[in-house]
Design an enzyme around this catalytic site. Structure first.
Site, mmCIF file in Angstrom:
data_model
loop_
_atom_site.group_PDB
_atom_site.id
_atom_site.type_symbol
_atom_site.label_atom_id
_atom_site.label_comp_id
_atom_site.label_asym_id
_atom_site.label_seq_id
_atom_site.Cartn_x
_atom_site.Cartn_y
_atom_site.Cartn_z
ATOM 1 N N ASP A 1 10.803 38.479 -96.423
ATOM 2 C CA ASP A 1 10.133 37.170 -96.506
ATOM 3 C C ASP A 1 9.133 37.072 -95.358
ATOM 4 O O ASP A 1 9.167 37.844 -94.407
ATOM 5 C CB ASP A 1 11.162 36.035 -96.404
ATOM 6 C CG ASP A 1 10.494 34.665 -96.468
ATOM 7 O OD1 ASP A 1 9.764 34.411 -97.434
ATOM 8 O OD2 ASP A 1 10.661 33.848 -95.523
ATOM 9 N N SER A 2 8.269 36.050 -95.441
ATOM 10 C CA SER A 2 7.296 35.827 -94.383
ATOM 11 C C SER A 2 7.964 35.340 -93.091
ATOM 12 O O SER A 2 7.325 35.341 -92.045
ATOM 13 C CB SER A 2 6.268 34.794 -94.846
ATOM 14 O OG SER A 2 6.929 33.620 -95.270
ATOM 15 N N CYS B 1 10.094 35.974 -100.699
ATOM 16 C CA CYS B 1 8.986 35.035 -100.486
ATOM 17 C C CYS B 1 8.263 34.776 -101.816
ATOM 18 O O CYS B 1 7.838 35.721 -102.492
ATOM 19 C CB CYS B 1 8.016 35.674 -99.489
ATOM 20 S SG CYS B 1 6.547 34.711 -99.169
ATOM 21 N N GLU C 1 12.041 23.044 -91.956
ATOM 22 C CA GLU C 1 12.360 23.727 -90.694
ATOM 23 C C GLU C 1 12.833 22.737 -89.634
ATOM 24 O O GLU C 1 13.659 23.063 -88.793
ATOM 25 C CB GLU C 1 11.149 24.531 -90.195
ATOM 26 C CG GLU C 1 10.901 25.717 -91.096
ATOM 27 C CD GLU C 1 9.978 26.772 -90.511
ATOM 28 O OE1 GLU C 1 9.619 26.680 -89.326
ATOM 29 O OE2 GLU C 1 9.621 27.694 -91.263
ATOM 30 N N CYS D 1 9.213 27.660 -103.483
ATOM 31 C CA CYS D 1 8.961 28.064 -102.094
ATOM 32 C C CYS D 1 10.335 28.184 -101.455
ATOM 33 O O CYS D 1 11.217 27.350 -101.712
ATOM 34 C CB CYS D 1 8.112 27.012 -101.384
ATOM 35 S SG CYS D 1 7.971 27.262 -99.607
ATOM 36 N N HIS E 1 11.590 27.425 -98.787
ATOM 37 C CA HIS E 1 12.088 26.316 -97.965
ATOM 38 C C HIS E 1 12.571 25.113 -98.774
ATOM 39 O O HIS E 1 13.364 24.310 -98.276
ATOM 40 C CB HIS E 1 10.989 25.817 -97.023
ATOM 41 C CG HIS E 1 10.651 26.747 -95.903
ATOM 42 N ND1 HIS E 1 10.205 28.036 -96.121
ATOM 43 C CD2 HIS E 1 10.689 26.572 -94.556
ATOM 44 C CE1 HIS E 1 9.979 28.613 -94.947
ATOM 45 N NE2 HIS E 1 10.264 27.745 -93.987
HETATM 46 N N1 DGL Z 1 8.225 31.991 -97.736
HETATM 47 C C1 DGL Z 1 7.050 31.302 -98.214
HETATM 48 C C2 DGL Z 1 7.146 31.116 -99.729
HETATM 49 O O1 DGL Z 1 8.207 31.102 -100.309
HETATM 50 C C3 DGL Z 1 6.862 29.959 -97.534
HETATM 51 C C4 DGL Z 1 6.377 30.061 -96.102
HETATM 52 C C5 DGL Z 1 5.013 30.725 -95.961
HETATM 53 O O2 DGL Z 1 3.973 30.102 -96.338
HETATM 54 O O3 DGL Z 1 4.979 31.859 -95.544
HETATM 55 O O4 DGL Z 1 6.132 31.015 -100.384
#
Ligand code: DGL
Length: 273
Positions: free
Chosen positions: A12-13, A75, A154, A186, A188
């Site tokens: 993931d990012s 991600c 977050e 997403c 989050h």
């Molecule tokens: N993990 C990213 C997503 O699910 C969200 C956070 C980001 O923009 O990197 O798209």
């Protein structure tokens, strides 16, 4: 090591993919996992396709060096714009969250009117829209980017009036289209499910692509005879490209359990082929 006992890789990012890791650990409790969070270069959601593909390539190479048996792109943004590319360069199966999430929404929807929320990159890519209409060509898909929700998740503002206000603003247009299912597209957003459910109302089912992906991975591993065969307890390792403030605290909340064995790796080491 025999193929079955190799770990599952997740990428993931940053911290968000831990919501996906949570479901993988619940559904496949014996499996070892290796998580890579590109916390030095988060967010991916506002970056170009080329940049996200380049970062994804580095993450895939890193996880392959760790000898994983399958890679989950946790991600949504990277799944949306780089899954095909990642699959073409990897020597192991690569699973994204878009298709499982889209399938879950199509199965849950009776009206075929489906909402999608995600980052700018995910919504702009139309990956969810395409995956949904591939499963149900008569589906109507309505998508809206919700970038601010990442920060609220977050910050742990799960049931906070400010989160509700922003969620109402973002979801208003989708709800006007009488959707009956909504993809939390997403990593989050599932953290904010109580508020999203309140705003969306009882007639809208919320779909968590992370959960759908974990179920899909279980199926793929079983089909390929890759489910872990050793009865030993699962081990979990976490690698980050930076150690941001409060990562472990936020990460443990996203994961739903304490994070042990966390290591920072340098961006230079990601560059080695
Ligand atoms: N993990 C990213 C997503 O699910 C969200 C956070 C980001 O923009 O990197 O798209």
């Amino acid at each position: 090591m025999i193929e079955q006992n190799k770990p599952i890789g997740l990428f993931d990012s940053g911290v968000g993919g831990l919501t996906v890791a949570h479901h993988v650990m619940q559904i496949l409790p014996l499996e070892n996992t290796i998580y890579f969070g590109d916390s030095a270069r988060v967010p991916y959601g506002s970056k170009s396709t080329e940049t996200v593909q380049f970062y994804t390539k580095q993450a895939i190479n890193f996880l392959e060096r760790k000898a994983v048996k399958l890679i989950i792109i946790a991600c949504n943004t990277a799944s949306a714009v780089a899954l095909e590319y990642a699959s073409s360069i990897a020597s192991v199966p690569v699973i994204g969250v878009i298709e499982p999430g889209a399938r879950g929404a199509v199965e849950a929807s009776t009206s075929g009117r489906i909402g999608v929320i995600g980052t700018q990159g995910t919504v702009r890519s139309e990956a969810y829209q395409n995956a949904i209409t591939a499963f149900n060509p008569s589906a109507k898909v309505f998508a809206h980017p919700c970038p601010l929700l990442v920060g609220f998740a977050e910050e742990g503002l799960i049931d906070h009036p400010a989160t509700e206000l922003i969620a109402r603003e973002y979801l208003e247009e989708l709800l006007d289209h009488s959707i009956d299912s909504l993809i939390m597209g997403c990593t989050h957003y599932p953290i904010l499910k109580p508020t999203l459910a309140k705003v969306a109302g009882t007639s809208v089912q919320l779909i968590d692509p992370g959960l759908e992906t974990a179920k899909h991975v279980q199926q793929i591993l079983a089909e390929k005879d890759l489910l872990k065969s050793a009865p030993s307890p699962a081990s979990h390792e976490y690698y980050l490209s930076d150690f941001p403030h409060k990562f472990i605290e936020i990460g443990s909340r996203f994961l739903g359990s304490k994070m042990h064995r966390v290591e920072k790796i340098s961006l230079e080491s990601l560059s080695c082929e």
